[in-house]
Scaffold this active site. Structure first.
Site, short mmCIF file in Angstrom:
data_model
loop_
_atom_site.label_atom_id
_atom_site.label_comp_id
_atom_site.label_asym_id
_atom_site.label_seq_id
_atom_site.Cartn_x
_atom_site.Cartn_y
_atom_site.Cartn_z
CG HIS A 1 -5.97 -2.58 8.51
ND1 HIS A 1 -6.06 -1.25 8.86
CD2 HIS A 1 -4.66 -2.90 8.70
CE1 HIS A 1 -4.88 -0.81 9.23
NE2 HIS A 1 -4.01 -1.79 9.14
CG ASP B 1 -0.34 -0.57 2.47
OD1 ASP B 1 0.89 -0.58 2.56
OD2 ASP B 1 -1.09 -0.99 3.37
CD GLU C 1 -8.93 0.60 7.40
OE1 GLU C 1 -8.81 -0.39 8.16
OE2 GLU C 1 -8.35 1.67 7.62
CG ASN D 1 -9.10 -1.97 11.58
OD1 ASN D 1 -8.09 -2.56 11.17
ND2 ASN D 1 -9.60 -0.92 10.96
C1 F6R Z 1 1.46 -1.63 6.10
C2 F6R Z 1 0.12 -2.21 6.10
C3 F6R Z 1 -0.70 -2.29 7.34
C4 F6R Z 1 0.10 -2.70 8.59
C5 F6R Z 1 -0.82 -2.77 9.81
C6 F6R Z 1 -0.02 -3.07 11.07
O1 F6R Z 1 2.00 -1.68 4.83
O2 F6R Z 1 -0.36 -2.59 5.09
O3 F6R Z 1 -1.75 -3.21 7.14
O4 F6R Z 1 0.71 -3.93 8.37
O5 F6R Z 1 -1.47 -1.56 9.98
O6 F6R Z 1 0.82 -1.99 11.32
P1 F6R Z 1 1.97 -2.07 12.43
O7 F6R Z 1 2.92 -3.11 11.97
O8 F6R Z 1 2.59 -0.70 12.42
O9 F6R Z 1 1.30 -2.41 13.70
#
Ligand code: F6R
Length: 244
Positions: free
Chosen positions: A138, A67, A143, A136
């Site tokens: 994702h 992303d 989402e 959440n």
């Molecule tokens: C990042 C991504 C997100 C993160 C998720 C967890 O490229 O796609 O889905 O993997 O938000 O984030 P952290 O690792 O910062 O807890």
């Protein structure tokens, strides 16, 4: 699904890096799917170490990131391009032309998404996709919603994600409200998936993702259908699962 439990984040990073290194050693032309955020930071440090020790070679590796924020340019310190350059690409022998991340400044949203999918297909699909888990549920920036999305698209980020990611920005208002993300279908098409999860605050959502009902309300729950899913998580993140 194979779950590997580690004592802590450091061990998680080493185990995760070993899995990615094995993929690179077995196929030096692998296409890797990569993630940003706190979860993979330690893993990237371990990969850099292995590269410097001559254990792995990135010269023929191609990568696609999950992303990118919409509206941030690639030099912005919070853009995912900047994150990948500083946490990994600048320290290894990868050809940056072989590293793909959606362009947050693209003027044509639809073309940007279609071209991203097209490029993944042209290169033969993703061999191993690394993902983290949002609070959440994702994955990428898919989402919770009423349906699973298929391919790369642009999303409005949820309040919980904006809040979680505001730790990297000066204030909540500075977090971009939209982002490009691979779809659930794109992620599920990877030949193998490596999910890394650390910390007590993710124990509940990790349990729901791996053992709860499969629902777009918990996007990561779809991973239960993947034939080649590796979960590397520390004791804190796994404590609800161990206690069942
Ligand atoms: C990042 C991504 C997100 C993160 C998720 C967890 O490229 O796609 O889905 O993997 O938000 O984030 P952290 O690792 O910062 O807890």
């Amino acid at each position: 699904m194979k779950i590997l439990k580690t004592k802590n984040y450091d061990e998680l990073s080493r185990v995760g890096a070993n899995i990615i290194s094995s993929q690179i050693i077995l196929n030096s032309h692998s296409v890797l799917g990569l993630a940003t955020g706190s979860s993979p930071e330690g893993l990237y440090k371990e990969l850099i170490k292995k590269y410097k020790e001559g254990i792995i070679d990135f010269s023929n590796i191609k990568t696609f990131n999950l992303d990118e924020y919409k509206s941030l340019n690639s030099e912005h310190v919070q853009s995912y391009r900047y994150f990948m350059n500083t946490h990994l690409f600048n320290h290894i022998n990868i050809d940056k032309n072989n590293t793909y991340i959606p362009n947050g400044l693209s003027i044509n949203e639809i073309d940007e998404c279609l071209n991203y999918e097209k490029k993944i297909s042209e290169l033969g699909g993703i061999d191993l996709q690394l993902i983290g888990l949002g609070l959440n549920g994702h994955i990428g920036f898919n989402e919770p919603s009423s349906s699973f999305t298929k391919s790369t698209h642009c999303v409005k980020l949820s309040e919980i994600t904006l809040k979680a990611n505001s730790r990297f920005f000066d204030k909540l208002d500075d977090v971009p409200k939209y982002a490009y993300t691979m779809g659930i279908g794109t992620i599920m098409s990877a030949k193998a998936i490596l999910l890394i999860v650390s910390g007590k605050e993710k124990a509940d959502i990790l349990y729901k993702s791996l053992f709860g009902p499969i629902t777009p309300n918990v996007p990561a729950s779809i991973l239960q259908f993947h034939k080649n899913l590796f979960v590397v998580a520390d004791e804190d993140a796994l404590h609800k699962i161990n206690n069942k």
